[in-house]
Design a protein around this motif. Structure first.
Motif, PDB file in Angstrom:
ATOM      1  N   SER A  93      -1.961   3.677   2.347  1.00 17.80           N
ATOM      2  CA  SER A  93      -2.624   2.550   1.685  1.00 17.80           C
ATOM      3  C   SER A  93      -4.035   2.948   1.287  1.00 17.80           C
ATOM      4  O   SER A  93      -4.638   3.857   1.874  1.00 17.80           O
ATOM      5  CB  SER A  93      -2.663   1.324   2.602  1.00 17.80           C
ATOM      6  N   ASP A  95      -7.870   1.140  -0.064  1.00 16.29           N
ATOM      7  CA  ASP A  95      -8.679  -0.077  -0.165  1.00 16.29           C
ATOM      8  C   ASP A  95      -9.030  -0.319  -1.636  1.00 16.29           C
ATOM      9  O   ASP A  95      -9.828   0.420  -2.212  1.00 16.29           O
ATOM     10  CB  ASP A  95      -9.931   0.088   0.685  1.00 16.29           C
ATOM     11  N   HIS A  96      -8.435  -1.340  -2.203  1.00 16.28           N
ATOM     12  CA  HIS A  96      -8.667  -1.637  -3.622  1.00 16.28           C
ATOM     13  C   HIS A  96     -10.133  -1.932  -3.901  1.00 16.28           C
ATOM     14  O   HIS A  96     -10.648  -1.628  -4.976  1.00 16.28           O
ATOM     15  CB  HIS A  96      -7.784  -2.821  -4.045  1.00 16.28           C
ATOM     16  N   ALA A 244       2.149  -3.133  -4.184  1.00 13.43           N
ATOM     17  CA  ALA A 244       2.781  -1.944  -3.613  1.00 13.43           C
ATOM     18  C   ALA A 244       3.582  -1.239  -4.698  1.00 13.43           C
ATOM     19  O   ALA A 244       4.321  -1.881  -5.457  1.00 13.43           O
ATOM     20  CB  ALA A 244       3.694  -2.323  -2.456  1.00 13.43           C
ATOM     21  N   VAL A 257       2.857   3.719  -2.133  1.00 12.88           N
ATOM     22  CA  VAL A 257       1.451   3.481  -1.833  1.00 12.88           C
ATOM     23  C   VAL A 257       1.170   1.988  -1.973  1.00 12.88           C
ATOM     24  O   VAL A 257       1.785   1.306  -2.805  1.00 12.88           O
ATOM     25  CB  VAL A 257       0.518   4.305  -2.761  1.00 12.88           C
ATOM     26  N   ARG A 258       0.277   1.471  -1.121  1.00 13.28           N
ATOM     27  CA  ARG A 258      -0.140   0.066  -1.173  1.00 13.28           C
ATOM     28  C   ARG A 258      -1.625  -0.027  -1.482  1.00 13.28           C
ATOM     29  O   ARG A 258      -2.399   0.856  -1.090  1.00 13.28           O
ATOM     30  CB  ARG A 258       0.053  -0.668   0.146  1.00 13.28           C
ATOM     31  N   PHE A 259      -2.008  -1.113  -2.115  1.00 14.49           N
ATOM     32  CA  PHE A 259      -3.417  -1.415  -2.353  1.00 14.49           C
ATOM     33  C   PHE A 259      -3.793  -2.615  -1.504  1.00 14.49           C
ATOM     34  O   PHE A 259      -3.293  -3.726  -1.704  1.00 14.49           O
ATOM     35  CB  PHE A 259      -3.655  -1.694  -3.834  1.00 14.49           C
ATOM     36  N   ASP A 260      -4.648  -2.375  -0.493  1.00  7.83           N
ATOM     37  CA  ASP A 260      -5.036  -3.446   0.426  1.00  7.83           C
ATOM     38  C   ASP A 260      -6.208  -4.251  -0.133  1.00  7.83           C
ATOM     39  O   ASP A 260      -6.926  -3.797  -1.025  1.00  7.83           O
ATOM     40  CB  ASP A 260      -5.424  -2.837   1.779  1.00  7.83           C
TER      41      ASP A 260
END
Length: 260
Positions: A93, A95-96, A244, A257-260
């Motif tokens: 992940s 951090d956006h 995601a 991959v994720r953007f939190d």
């Protein structure tokens, strides 16, 4: 070069400040019309020194016609990947909030078993230097407003590199052909796009050969152990906080991959 050392350092400082403060700066090519490709790579190298992180490989930009058409860039370029860019292995992940306007691209990554140096490599000679192939997602995030820039602006900005995540490595075999590998890119379960390995300069191995020749012209090489992202196989897609992404590669596996 069109810029002196002081201006190269000044431009690097501007880009580094923009990245750290999550803000955009005006195009360097407008402020410095004499900016050349050599200047741009020197600016990127100066920013690498400011970053102070270990280099782990390279990313290739604009190796596909889709990406060149999307951004109006005429030919490929490269940037340097560091440990700071590495998000992790599959499912990492990011951090956006530390990014400006991130986008995601699916790519085929190659890992080298030994140094690759010199120009004029063919597919077969590149293959002899490989250790593994990996599915990958790259996060790009230009430090210029509205995602608009010229080729030299992009090179100076380390080819918009912001991060990367890789899936499980597959040991390289001489019978592997990456050209017909299909990738399907999803966001939150919705299919966004598809592409083929051949989009990267007709073959990801030829993209790596291009990088070796480009580095050789500057007195460098691709070192053993390096990870090389061989270029986006689809358009780059904007990422929102909470989103995601999943890329499925035929024969190579998946990466998320994720953007939190």
């Amino acid at each position: 070069m069109g810029l002196n050392a002081a201006l190269v350092d000044h431009c690097s400082a501007q880009l580094w400040s923009a990245e750290c403060s999550r803000s955009s700066i005006g195009l360097l090519s407008v402020a410095h019309p004499q900016l050349s490709e050599d200047d741009a790579y020197a600016i990127s190298a100066a920013t690498l020194q400011r970053r102070g992180a270990k280099a782990v490989g390279f990313k290739l930009g604009y190796t596909s016609a889709a990406m060149r058409a999307q951004m109006g860039i005429a030919h490929p370029n490269y940037g340097v990947l560091t440990e700071q860019h590495r998000i992790g292995i599959d499912g990492g992940s990011i951090d956006h909030s530390r990014l400006i306007h991130p986008r995601v691209e699916p790519e085929i990554a190659l890992r080298l078993a030994r140094d690759l140096s010199g120009a004029g490599h063919a597919r077969e000679s590149v293959a002899r230097h490989l250790d593994a192939v990996l599915p990958a997602l790259e996060i790009v995030d230009t430090r210029y407003p509205d995602y608009r820039f010229t080729a030299v602006d992009n090179i100076a900005d380390n080819s918009s590199s912001a991060g990367f995540v890789t899936g499980a490595p597959m040991r390289w075999r001489d019978d592997l052909d990456l050209r017909p590998v299909e990738v399907v890119l999803h966001a939150d379960g919705q299919r966004l796009d598809r592409g083929l390995g051949a989009a990267a300069m007709e073959d990801p191995l030829l993209a790596l050969a291009w990088l070796a020749g480009c580095l050789a012209a500057r007195g460098g090489s691709v070192p053993a152990g390096a990870i090389v992202l061989t270029g986006g196989l689809t358009r780059a897609y904007a990422a929102r906080a909470g989103q995601a992404f999943l890329a499925e590669f035929s024969g190579l596996g998946t990466v998320r991959v994720r953007f939190d």
